[in-house]
Scaffold this motif. Structure first.
Motif, PDB file in Angstrom:
ATOM      1  N   LYS A 259       3.468   3.417  -9.399  1.00 39.66           N
ATOM      2  CA  LYS A 259       4.269   4.345  -8.585  1.00 39.66           C
ATOM      3  C   LYS A 259       3.538   5.659  -8.325  1.00 39.66           C
ATOM      4  O   LYS A 259       3.538   6.168  -7.210  1.00 39.66           O
ATOM      5  N   ASN A 260       2.901   6.204  -9.370  1.00 42.26           N
ATOM      6  CA  ASN A 260       2.314   7.536  -9.204  1.00 42.26           C
ATOM      7  C   ASN A 260       0.833   7.543  -8.817  1.00 42.26           C
ATOM      8  O   ASN A 260       0.215   8.605  -8.753  1.00 42.26           O
ATOM      9  N   ASP A 261       0.284   6.366  -8.522  1.00 44.19           N
ATOM     10  CA  ASP A 261      -1.081   6.341  -7.983  1.00 44.19           C
ATOM     11  C   ASP A 261      -1.076   7.021  -6.614  1.00 44.19           C
ATOM     12  O   ASP A 261      -0.143   6.810  -5.837  1.00 44.19           O
ATOM     13  N   PRO A 262      -2.123   7.803  -6.328  1.00 43.31           N
ATOM     14  CA  PRO A 262      -2.184   8.366  -4.981  1.00 43.31           C
ATOM     15  C   PRO A 262      -2.431   7.254  -3.951  1.00 43.31           C
ATOM     16  O   PRO A 262      -3.215   6.340  -4.202  1.00 43.31           O
ATOM     17  N   GLY A 263      -1.751   7.318  -2.821  1.00 41.85           N
ATOM     18  CA  GLY A 263      -1.877   6.264  -1.809  1.00 41.85           C
ATOM     19  C   GLY A 263      -2.559   6.755  -0.547  1.00 41.85           C
ATOM     20  O   GLY A 263      -2.797   7.946  -0.372  1.00 41.85           O
ATOM     21  N   ARG A 264      -2.881   5.774   0.325  1.00 37.99           N
ATOM     22  CA  ARG A 264      -3.536   6.104   1.601  1.00 37.99           C
ATOM     23  C   ARG A 264      -2.653   5.622   2.755  1.00 37.99           C
ATOM     24  O   ARG A 264      -2.755   4.460   3.168  1.00 37.99           O
ATOM     25  N   PRO A 265      -1.835   6.525   3.266  1.00 40.79           N
ATOM     26  CA  PRO A 265      -0.916   6.123   4.348  1.00 40.79           C
ATOM     27  C   PRO A 265      -1.645   5.476   5.524  1.00 40.79           C
ATOM     28  O   PRO A 265      -1.096   4.570   6.169  1.00 40.79           O
ATOM     29  N   GLU A 266      -2.862   5.924   5.791  1.00 40.53           N
ATOM     30  CA  GLU A 266      -3.556   5.422   6.990  1.00 40.53           C
ATOM     31  C   GLU A 266      -3.874   3.922   6.914  1.00 40.53           C
ATOM     32  O   GLU A 266      -4.116   3.293   7.936  1.00 40.53           O
ATOM     33  N   VAL A 267      -3.861   3.344   5.711  1.00 36.25           N
ATOM     34  CA  VAL A 267      -4.102   1.894   5.636  1.00 36.25           C
ATOM     35  C   VAL A 267      -2.817   1.112   5.304  1.00 36.25           C
ATOM     36  O   VAL A 267      -2.874  -0.092   5.051  1.00 36.25           O
ATOM     37  N   CYS A 268      -1.683   1.817   5.280  1.00 34.73           N
ATOM     38  CA  CYS A 268      -0.447   1.175   4.810  1.00 34.73           C
ATOM     39  C   CYS A 268       0.442   0.719   5.966  1.00 34.73           C
ATOM     40  O   CYS A 268       0.778   1.482   6.861  1.00 34.73           O
ATOM     41  N   THR A 269       0.819  -0.554   5.916  1.00 32.82           N
ATOM     42  CA  THR A 269       1.677  -1.127   6.963  1.00 32.82           C
ATOM     43  C   THR A 269       3.028  -0.425   7.019  1.00 32.82           C
ATOM     44  O   THR A 269       3.550  -0.117   8.093  1.00 32.82           O
ATOM     45  N   VAL A 270       3.592  -0.179   5.834  1.00 30.37           N
ATOM     46  CA  VAL A 270       4.921   0.440   5.810  1.00 30.37           C
ATOM     47  C   VAL A 270       4.860   1.840   6.430  1.00 30.37           C
ATOM     48  O   VAL A 270       5.744   2.237   7.196  1.00 30.37           O
ATOM     49  N   PHE A 271       3.767   2.548   6.143  1.00 29.40           N
ATOM     50  CA  PHE A 271       3.636   3.870   6.766  1.00 29.40           C
ATOM     51  C   PHE A 271       3.567   3.754   8.284  1.00 29.40           C
ATOM     52  O   PHE A 271       4.146   4.574   9.012  1.00 29.40           O
TER      53      PHE A 271
END
Ligand code: TRP
Length: 340
Positions: free
Chosen positions: A241-253
């Motif tokens: 949950k608390n890992d930093p994510g990359r919205p630019e590669v995320c489908t949900v984003f």
């Protein structure tokens, strides 16, 4: 000068998904309702069900009619108003077959063999050889557009080569067969690509598609949407949950950018990057945003689905109107060609 005409179409594939909606349908409805400075409709709009085109990839016609009805229910539920926009099946307007035949004399088979959309399809479907009709796919599409003298054709990017062929056929016809009274029978139509023409699939693939089974349907209930989005692929490096994510590669984003309000999109991106927002909560917000947009469609859909005879009436009426306009164009075509 008369109003510009929009013509577009889809093959009857049954219930539509969100990709059809953001890539086409939503835009069709907006153009149908657009007004000019005087408050008149900016365009005439015609929407066709390409049931002849479906035969190019499958000869199984058992579901064609039910797929047509399901698709038309989605069109109507999304806001296509059949009084403003005739909705009709290609197969019920024989002038499509006639103009297809005449156009087929104006283009070489090598020109059609170079069509990149066809090459992609042959590769994707692993086809060893294709039918004569399949090779002529864009010629039939040109007939669809030019029978109604469509000026503007909203399509996905993959259809641009077909629009180019339509333009070539319009030019070639006018050059070979100038009309004695009007000069040229046809004008060259312009393609119009919609901004959200691609919506990624739930599995992270570039495109939502029925055959890939990675879609959210317009007819999905909020529970179904939540379940599907809950299983969607996100940034595969964001595990906890608390890992930093990359919205630019995320489908949900990518869905958020279309369905959530701008300020929300901005904060979601920041909180995902910092690790403050986990995927479960993010997906829940996403599913809610999608369902909020789908809820009026779902409601209207149920009203039409319970009255299939009304949907058939919409088609019959659209087909009468389409036949009339198509025959007017064919009279000009036959005159220009001195046929009869
Ligand atoms: N080829 C289009 C597609 O697969 C469907 C289509 C058929 C169409 N005839 C048309 C689109 C005429 C625009 C205009 O999406």
């Amino acid at each position: 000068m008369g109003k510009k005409r929009i013509l577009s179409g889809m093959r009857p594939t049954g219930k539509l998904h969100l990709g059809h909606y953001t890539g086409a349908l939503e835009n069709w409805v907006a153009r149908q309702n657009e007004l000019d400075a005087q408050g008149n409709r900016a365009y005439e709009t015609w929407f066709l069900i390409a049931d002849y085109h479906s035969l190019t990839t499958s000869l199984d016609t058992a579901d064609t009619f039910s797929y047509t009805i399901e698709m038309v229910i989605d069109w109507l539920a999304a806001g296509i108003n059949p009084e403003k926009s005739p909705v009709f099946r290609q197969s019920q307007v024989k002038q499509h077959a006639e103009l297809f035949l005449l156009f087929s004399m104006l283009i070489t088979s090598s020109r059609l063999e170079r069509n990149p959309t066809l090459k992609d399809q042959v590769r994707e479907l692993n086809m060893e050889s294709i039918s004569f009709g399949h090779l002529g796919y864009p010629v039939l599409q040109a007939a669809d557009i030019l029978l109604y003298k469509g000026n503007v054709v909203p399509v996905g990017e993959d259809q641009l080569p077909h629009l180019e062929i339509t333009r070539e056929l319009a030019r070639r016809f006018n050059n070979h067969f100038p009309h004695p009274a009007t000069g040229g029978v046809f004008e060259e139509p312009e393609p119009r690509i919609t901004k959200f023409s691609r919506l990624a699939g739930l599995d992270g693939k570039a495109k939502m598609s029925k055959s890939l089974g990675n879609t959210v349907l317009l007819s999905d209930t909020p529970e179904e949407v939540a379940k599907k989005v809950g299983r969607a692929v996100t940034d595969t490096q964001k595990i906890r949950k608390n890992d930093p994510g990359r919205p630019e590669v995320c489908t949900v984003f990518s869905y958020h950018t279309r369905f959530s309000p701008d300020d929300r999109v901005h904060s979601i991106a920041e909180e995902c990057r910092s690790g403050a927002l986990g995927c479960v909560a993010c997906k829940k917000m996403c599913a809610e945003a999608i369902s909020a947009e789908l809820s009026p469609i779902l409601e209207k859909r149920e009203a039409y689905a319970s009255r299939p005879e009304m949907v058939r009436e919409v088609l019959f009426d659209g087909e009468d109107r389409a036949r009339k306009t198509a025959e007017e164009t064919m009279c000009e075509v036959r005159e220009a060609m001195r046929l009869g």
